[in-house]
Design a protein around this motif. Structure first.
Motif, short mmCIF file in Angstrom:
data_model
loop_
_atom_site.label_atom_id
_atom_site.label_comp_id
_atom_site.label_asym_id
_atom_site.label_seq_id
_atom_site.Cartn_x
_atom_site.Cartn_y
_atom_site.Cartn_z
N LYS A 63 -17.52 2.21 -9.27
CA LYS A 63 -16.35 2.78 -9.96
C LYS A 63 -16.79 3.88 -10.93
O LYS A 63 -16.13 4.93 -11.04
N VAL A 65 -19.24 -3.39 -8.11
CA VAL A 65 -17.91 -2.77 -8.14
C VAL A 65 -17.79 -1.83 -9.35
O VAL A 65 -17.31 -0.70 -9.22
N THR A 121 -6.02 9.09 -1.37
CA THR A 121 -6.99 8.54 -2.32
C THR A 121 -8.41 8.85 -1.88
O THR A 121 -9.26 9.29 -2.67
N ASP A 163 -10.35 0.08 2.20
CA ASP A 163 -9.90 -0.70 1.04
C ASP A 163 -8.60 -0.16 0.47
O ASP A 163 -7.70 -0.92 0.10
N SER A 164 -8.49 1.16 0.38
CA SER A 164 -7.31 1.78 -0.23
C SER A 164 -6.17 1.94 0.76
O SER A 164 -5.01 2.04 0.36
N TYR A 217 -13.29 4.88 -8.41
CA TYR A 217 -12.39 4.01 -7.64
C TYR A 217 -12.90 2.58 -7.75
O TYR A 217 -14.09 2.31 -7.57
N GLU A 218 -11.97 1.65 -8.02
CA GLU A 218 -12.32 0.23 -8.12
C GLU A 218 -11.88 -0.50 -6.86
O GLU A 218 -10.70 -0.49 -6.49
N PHE A 219 -12.83 -1.13 -6.19
CA PHE A 219 -12.54 -1.82 -4.94
C PHE A 219 -11.76 -3.10 -5.19
O PHE A 219 -12.08 -3.89 -6.07
N ARG A 220 -10.74 -3.28 -4.36
CA ARG A 220 -9.97 -4.52 -4.40
C ARG A 220 -10.68 -5.62 -3.63
O ARG A 220 -10.55 -6.79 -3.93
N ASN A 221 -11.42 -5.21 -2.60
CA ASN A 221 -12.16 -6.15 -1.77
C ASN A 221 -13.66 -5.85 -1.90
O ASN A 221 -14.20 -5.03 -1.15
#
Length: 280
Positions: free
Chosen positions: A39, A35, A184, A178-179, A44-48
């Motif tokens: 990033k 992750v 985004t 994810d977003s 971008y940082e993945f939530r999942n």
């Protein structure tokens, strides 16, 4: 977005070899930091994180890892659609006077296998790929060497491994899922695909250029297909040899390279003839 950090340096810090695609897949440290690594590349940082793991899992790896139940194929499908939409929207706004046919060619060039494979190589995305494709490492190495010889989009002169393009599409698809935000995702695509191909940098296909110059100058063009025997394609103009290329892996690449050589040889000959005529 942090685009100043060199992905290769980050991989070296993790102890990941430059071309060790299969070995890299086995290094848990790279997955623990996936992750953060992504990033650093796309901002971008993945939530999942499971989406990101799926985006870099080739279907050939599923038999190896029973804990993985999905490959990148569905995310690739989504990413392909998102990339096409982004390019259509971007070009429609940027080039209000461009005809639909040219818009289509421009969109196609910006999302074709070669363009996306170049993106994958630029950011070393293939080093995150989990796969069990024995030939992929060699194909990637060959492509890496080819893009040194052809540093800009070549319209068919290099053999781009489809897997490289696939993982760019799957990454884009994963970001979108994810977003849940097209805005985004489009911001990420815009940065990831730089420099984009523009109308001024869009190359005509080498075979098209060859046929056009022969038609314009009313010369007879013939091809000699020796690909099955030797891997070679030759072009002859008015019974004079003008171009040859050898590429055993794919006939179409040999044909494109031979056409490219033939076109430039004819062009040089015509320019020389024009220069001589000007001196008489």
């Amino acid at each position: 977005m942090d685009h100043q950090l060199d992905p290769c340096l980050r991989l070296q810090e993790l102890g990941i070899e430059h071309h060790g695609e299969e070995e890299i897949a086995e290094k848990s440290s790279s997955w623990d930091n996936l992750v953060e690594e992504i990033k650093g590349i796309i901002g971008y940082e993945f939530r999942n994180p499971s989406l990101l793991r799926q985006a870099f899992t080739h279907y050939s790896y599923l038999d190896q890892d029973k804990t993985s139940t999905a490959s990148y194929e569905r995310l690739e499908y989504m990413g392909d659609a998102v990339l096409g939409f982004f390019m259509a929207k971007e070009h429609f706004a940027m080039y209000p006077d461009l005809a639909p046919g040219q818009l289509t060619k421009l969109r196609a060039a910006n999302v074709d296998n070669e363009k996306l494979a170049r993106v994958a190589m630029k950011y070393r995305l293939h080093t995150f790929l989990r796969h069990k494709k024995p030939l992929l490492g060699g194909q990637i190495k060959e492509f890496e060497e080819a893009i040194v010889e052809y540093p800009v989009h070549s319209s068919g002169l290099v053999d781009a491994p489809k897997t490289l393009a696939d993982i760019v599409e799957s990454l884009v698809g994963a970001v979108y899922v994810d977003s849940n935000s097209m805005d985004t995702t489009c911001k990420i695509i815009r940065n990831l695909l730089q420099p984009m191909i523009t109308p001024s940098t869009l190359h005509t296909h080498p075979v098209t250029m060859l046929y056009e110059i022969c038609h314009k100058n009313k010369v007879k063009l013939e091809s000699r297909d020796l690909w099955k025997e030797t891997g070679e394609i030759e072009f002859i103009v008015d019974d004079e040899f003008v171009g040859r290329a050898k590429y055993r892996a794919k006939r179409v690449v040999a044909n494109n390279r031979a056409a490219n050589e033939a076109y430039h040889k004819i062009l040089r000959k015509l320019r020389l003839q024009t220069t001589r005529d000007d001196h008489h």
